[in-house]
Design a protein around this motif. Sequence first.
Motif, PDB file in Angstrom:
ATOM      1  N   SER A 120      -9.319 -33.393  -1.180  1.00  0.00           N
ATOM      2  CA  SER A 120      -8.268 -32.899  -2.069  1.00  0.00           C
ATOM      3  C   SER A 120      -8.753 -32.965  -3.511  1.00  0.00           C
ATOM      4  CB  SER A 120      -7.004 -33.754  -1.943  1.00  0.00           C
ATOM      5  OG  SER A 120      -6.490 -33.679  -0.646  1.00  0.00           O
ATOM      6  N   VAL A 121      -8.477 -31.913  -4.258  1.00  0.00           N
ATOM      7  CA  VAL A 121      -8.810 -31.872  -5.681  1.00  0.00           C
ATOM      8  C   VAL A 121      -7.628 -31.257  -6.405  1.00  0.00           C
ATOM      9  CG1 VAL A 121     -10.383 -30.998  -7.450  1.00  0.00           C
ATOM     10  CG2 VAL A 121     -11.268 -31.579  -5.180  1.00  0.00           C
ATOM     11  N   VAL A 122      -7.184 -31.911  -7.472  1.00  0.00           N
ATOM     12  CA  VAL A 122      -6.128 -31.341  -8.294  1.00  0.00           C
ATOM     13  C   VAL A 122      -6.667 -31.070  -9.690  1.00  0.00           C
ATOM     14  CG1 VAL A 122      -4.205 -32.369  -7.014  1.00  0.00           C
ATOM     15  CG2 VAL A 122      -5.178 -33.581  -8.948  1.00  0.00           C
ATOM     16  N   ARG A 123      -6.099 -30.046 -10.301  1.00  0.00           N
ATOM     17  CA  ARG A 123      -6.406 -29.713 -11.695  1.00  0.00           C
ATOM     18  C   ARG A 123      -5.188 -30.137 -12.497  1.00  0.00           C
ATOM     19  NH1 ARG A 123      -9.801 -25.600 -14.080  1.00  0.00           N
ATOM     20  NH2 ARG A 123      -9.021 -24.996 -16.126  1.00  0.00           N
ATOM     21  N   ALA A 124      -5.402 -30.934 -13.531  1.00  0.00           N
ATOM     22  CA  ALA A 124      -4.310 -31.394 -14.384  1.00  0.00           C
ATOM     23  C   ALA A 124      -4.594 -30.964 -15.816  1.00  0.00           C
ATOM     24  CB  ALA A 124      -4.156 -32.901 -14.292  1.00  0.00           C
ATOM     25  N   THR A 125      -3.541 -30.579 -16.514  1.00  0.00           N
ATOM     26  CA  THR A 125      -3.653 -30.085 -17.883  1.00  0.00           C
ATOM     27  C   THR A 125      -2.841 -30.970 -18.815  1.00  0.00           C
ATOM     28  OG1 THR A 125      -1.864 -28.532 -17.426  1.00  0.00           O
ATOM     29  CG2 THR A 125      -4.110 -27.712 -17.134  1.00  0.00           C
ATOM     30  N   PRO A 126      -2.938 -30.755 -20.133  1.00  0.00           N
ATOM     31  CA  PRO A 126      -2.265 -31.648 -21.079  1.00  0.00           C
ATOM     32  C   PRO A 126      -0.794 -31.891 -20.739  1.00  0.00           C
ATOM     33  CG  PRO A 126      -3.720 -30.195 -22.265  1.00  0.00           C
ATOM     34  CD  PRO A 126      -3.703 -29.714 -20.830  1.00  0.00           C
ATOM     35  N   GLY A 127      -0.448 -33.172 -20.782  1.00  0.00           N
ATOM     36  CA  GLY A 127       0.907 -33.595 -20.486  1.00  0.00           C
ATOM     37  C   GLY A 127       1.115 -33.992 -19.036  1.00  0.00           C
ATOM     38  N   GLN A 128       0.170 -33.662 -18.156  1.00  0.00           N
ATOM     39  CA  GLN A 128       0.306 -34.043 -16.751  1.00  0.00           C
ATOM     40  C   GLN A 128      -0.322 -35.404 -16.498  1.00  0.00           C
ATOM     41  OE1 GLN A 128      -1.330 -30.449 -14.835  1.00  0.00           O
ATOM     42  NE2 GLN A 128       0.749 -30.072 -14.087  1.00  0.00           N
ATOM     43  N   THR A 129       0.279 -36.137 -15.573  1.00  0.00           N
ATOM     44  CA  THR A 129      -0.175 -37.470 -15.212  1.00  0.00           C
ATOM     45  C   THR A 129      -0.455 -37.506 -13.719  1.00  0.00           C
ATOM     46  OG1 THR A 129       1.162 -38.425 -16.977  1.00  0.00           O
ATOM     47  CG2 THR A 129       0.422 -39.928 -15.256  1.00  0.00           C
ATOM     48  N   VAL A 130      -1.587 -38.095 -13.341  1.00  0.00           N
ATOM     49  CA  VAL A 130      -1.980 -38.210 -11.942  1.00  0.00           C
ATOM     50  C   VAL A 130      -2.175 -39.686 -11.627  1.00  0.00           C
ATOM     51  CG1 VAL A 130      -3.739 -37.606 -10.227  1.00  0.00           C
ATOM     52  CG2 VAL A 130      -3.098 -35.947 -12.004  1.00  0.00           C
ATOM     53  N   TYR A 131      -1.623 -40.125 -10.486  1.00  0.00           N
ATOM     54  CA  TYR A 131      -1.749 -41.517 -10.051  1.00  0.00           C
ATOM     55  C   TYR A 131      -2.648 -41.582  -8.826  1.00  0.00           C
ATOM     56  CZ  TYR A 131      -0.548 -46.068  -8.127  1.00  0.00           C
ATOM     57  OH  TYR A 131      -0.613 -47.340  -7.613  1.00  0.00           O
ATOM     58  N   CYS A 132      -3.632 -42.462  -8.872  1.00  0.00           N
ATOM     59  CA  CYS A 132      -4.520 -42.741  -7.745  1.00  0.00           C
ATOM     60  C   CYS A 132      -4.145 -44.124  -7.215  1.00  0.00           C
ATOM     61  CB  CYS A 132      -5.980 -42.718  -8.192  1.00  0.00           C
ATOM     62  SG  CYS A 132      -6.484 -41.148  -8.931  1.00  0.00           S
ATOM     63  N   PRO A 133      -3.654 -44.231  -5.974  1.00  0.00           N
ATOM     64  CA  PRO A 133      -3.159 -45.511  -5.462  1.00  0.00           C
ATOM     65  C   PRO A 133      -4.256 -46.564  -5.294  1.00  0.00           C
ATOM     66  CG  PRO A 133      -2.687 -43.713  -3.919  1.00  0.00           C
ATOM     67  CD  PRO A 133      -3.494 -43.146  -5.039  1.00  0.00           C
ATOM     68  N   PRO A 134      -3.861 -47.831  -5.143  1.00  0.00           N
ATOM     69  CA  PRO A 134      -4.825 -48.908  -4.951  1.00  0.00           C
ATOM     70  C   PRO A 134      -5.788 -48.603  -3.797  1.00  0.00           C
ATOM     71  CG  PRO A 134      -2.654 -49.828  -5.279  1.00  0.00           C
ATOM     72  CD  PRO A 134      -2.480 -48.333  -5.149  1.00  0.00           C
ATOM     73  N   GLY A 135      -7.074 -48.809  -4.062  1.00  0.00           N
ATOM     74  CA  GLY A 135      -8.102 -48.652  -3.044  1.00  0.00           C
ATOM     75  C   GLY A 135      -8.522 -47.230  -2.737  1.00  0.00           C
ATOM     76  N   GLU A 136      -7.843 -46.221  -3.277  1.00  0.00           N
ATOM     77  CA  GLU A 136      -8.209 -44.833  -2.989  1.00  0.00           C
ATOM     78  C   GLU A 136      -9.481 -44.461  -3.737  1.00  0.00           C
ATOM     79  OE1 GLU A 136      -5.786 -40.832  -2.614  1.00  0.00           O
ATOM     80  OE2 GLU A 136      -5.983 -41.436  -4.720  1.00  0.00           O
ATOM     81  N   GLU A 137     -10.514 -44.067  -2.997  1.00  0.00           N
ATOM     82  CA  GLU A 137     -11.743 -43.626  -3.648  1.00  0.00           C
ATOM     83  C   GLU A 137     -11.514 -42.241  -4.229  1.00  0.00           C
ATOM     84  OE1 GLU A 137     -15.311 -44.079  -1.365  1.00  0.00           O
ATOM     85  OE2 GLU A 137     -14.943 -46.225  -1.083  1.00  0.00           O
ATOM     86  N   HIS A 138     -11.875 -42.089  -5.504  1.00  0.00           N
ATOM     87  CA  HIS A 138     -11.638 -40.843  -6.223  1.00  0.00           C
ATOM     88  C   HIS A 138     -12.673 -40.669  -7.317  1.00  0.00           C
ATOM     89  CE1 HIS A 138      -9.657 -43.855  -8.763  1.00  0.00           C
ATOM     90  NE2 HIS A 138      -9.790 -42.996  -9.765  1.00  0.00           N
TER      91      HIS A 138
END
Length: 145
Positions: free
Chosen positions: A75-93
């Motif tokens: 999975s790959v997401v594109r985020a732009t100004p003002g967007q926030t992305v959370y990667c949970p504990p232990g998730e390799e990213h």
Amino acid sequence: MKRLPTHPTAKNPPEQFTGDVWVDPIAAPQEPSQRMVVAMVRFAPGARTAWHSHVNGQTLHVTSGAALIGTRDGSVVRATPGQTVYCPPGEEHWHGAAPDHFMEHLAMFEHGDDPATSATWREHVTDEDFDAATATTAVAPTAED
């Protein structure tokens, strides 16, 4: 209340990053919690982190440019100004700049019980994997999606 010292911009180490990446520390652990870390991180076009995970997760808030954030499941997401992305504990990213834009984000996480093991760094994202990620990105979903 106290004003915290300002630290100079530093270039991130090539062992953990591909391309040119700079960091400005904003908040380091303070008494009594000794956990919160916040940094402004700037990526040149195509620059990115290596694969890694955080024991307590990581929050990325994009302030300029176009960010790509990928996970081991492809999975790959594109985020732009003002967007926030959370990667949970232990998730390799991994996260970095799209190939045609500089990108800047606030990187936020909490140390675990041992600050030295709060992040686990792995191998670099290959150029082939990065190129594939740029071809299949979507705007980051919100919590309501």
